[in-house]
Design a protein around this motif. Sequence first.
Motif, short mmCIF file in Angstrom:
data_model
loop_
_atom_site.label_atom_id
_atom_site.label_comp_id
_atom_site.label_asym_id
_atom_site.label_seq_id
_atom_site.Cartn_x
_atom_site.Cartn_y
_atom_site.Cartn_z
N LEU A 1 14.71 49.86 19.21
CA LEU A 1 15.93 49.68 19.99
C LEU A 1 15.61 48.77 21.17
O LEU A 1 14.65 49.01 21.90
CB LEU A 1 16.41 51.03 20.51
N ALA A 2 16.39 47.72 21.34
CA ALA A 2 16.10 46.75 22.39
C ALA A 2 16.68 47.17 23.73
O ALA A 2 16.12 46.88 24.78
CB ALA A 2 16.64 45.39 21.99
N ASP A 3 17.82 47.82 23.68
CA ASP A 3 18.51 48.14 24.93
C ASP A 3 19.33 49.41 24.72
O ASP A 3 20.36 49.37 24.04
CB ASP A 3 19.40 46.96 25.33
N THR A 4 18.89 50.50 25.30
CA THR A 4 19.59 51.77 25.09
C THR A 4 20.75 51.96 26.06
O THR A 4 21.45 52.98 26.00
CB THR A 4 18.62 52.95 25.25
N SER A 5 20.95 50.99 26.95
CA SER A 5 22.02 51.16 27.94
C SER A 5 23.35 50.57 27.46
O SER A 5 24.36 50.66 28.16
CB SER A 5 21.62 50.50 29.26
N LEU A 6 23.36 49.97 26.27
CA LEU A 6 24.58 49.31 25.79
C LEU A 6 25.50 50.29 25.07
O LEU A 6 25.05 51.12 24.28
CB LEU A 6 24.21 48.17 24.84
#
Lengths: 230, 184
Positions: A11-16
């Motif tokens: 996962l590159a960005d869990t804030s999206l």
Amino acid sequence: MSNLESDLFELADTSLYLQPTPAGAYAAVSSPEPNAERQLLLTLMSGSSSRRATTADLVAWTGQHTEQAALAVVHRTQANGWLEGFRQPHGPTAGSLEPIAAQALAVLSSTGHGLLADAQGFCIASRGFDAAASEFLAAVSADIASMHERHARYLADASGTSTGAWALVDMAGNSRVGFWPLFIGDHRFVLALGGLPVLNHPVLVDLVWSLTVRYGDARHLALPQERNPR
Amino acid sequence: MTTTASFSITGSVAGDGTSTGSRDIVRRAGVAAATVDRTADERAQWRAEHLAIPGTGHIHFTALPSDDNLGDQLARRVAGDPLDARLHVSRVNHHVLHGDRDRAYGAIVDVFYAFGSEAFGLRHRLFNGVRRLIGGDRATMLDHYLDAGLQPDSPVPWCPGSMLSPGATGSTTIVRRIVGGAVR
């Protein structure tokens, strides 16, 4: 050269907050045949708001057995331009379906001619067509969808394409009115558009999401768990 | 009240001297025969060749008989055959000649999507030809993708008129590939 089978993903960005793009929304409902990408996209549109995902969530949402298999599904989906994320949660417009559909129909065609009908030929919303034309096209939509369903297997072989969309064309083969089936749960709707279709417009996500929330089949989806924003 | 018009047959031989025949078979009585405005045709041809993006004016597009206007017809044909460079050139030039900045932007965005990182020369030439017309902000955004082109997962602000954009406007790097612990 990479071997896709042996590639690993993370996962590159869990804030999206994840949701389908317009092309993803169309891909999710353009066929009744289930697959992992379609399950992911439909799951993302099953709630009233987009959500952030953990790897465990993605395993459930894609119906895969391992994290890497789930991440590979997400990677394929994003590579097709079907998935995107935002810093803020988004969701379908609140309220009844008719005005949402009417607003969408106004911009999904270059000429402002659009109609949404159900499988029985009932016109849910219409823009640009007069009342008689709307009634007629809604009935035709149902007939076309029914006919396509009866002949789908052989049409795919004969035409070399699996599309379920039909059109009335001019001499050059350009569509004057096109009919796109939308398969949502056990329901089938038809989007009829005059002129040039604009199916990559963001409002298509709103329309498909609104339909999926109301008519989606929860039995086949791993619904996102309700939880507080992280 | 209805009016009755009378018509006459104009002759069995094409009157305009062309080898492609005449459509002026019957005309309303008393009305002068239609004439082909060759000057207008020649002017349009000259404009198409000399006011197009430099180096592309010799590339022509044959419109099919259709209810669509030429811009829509080109858009449909680009959607149907995204790798036909001739269609892209004709479409961009069509909107350049009409000074239509929004549709020129949609057309050049589709050039960026269609060929990905290939066809740099074509992309560069067409982009330079529309740079001023589409405006500074849009040109700056596309400048960023001039070398690599656009991919389906390239996030681009909503672009009306693009046929090839999947409509992604947010972040599209949800998952990334890693090999041996290194991110690719």
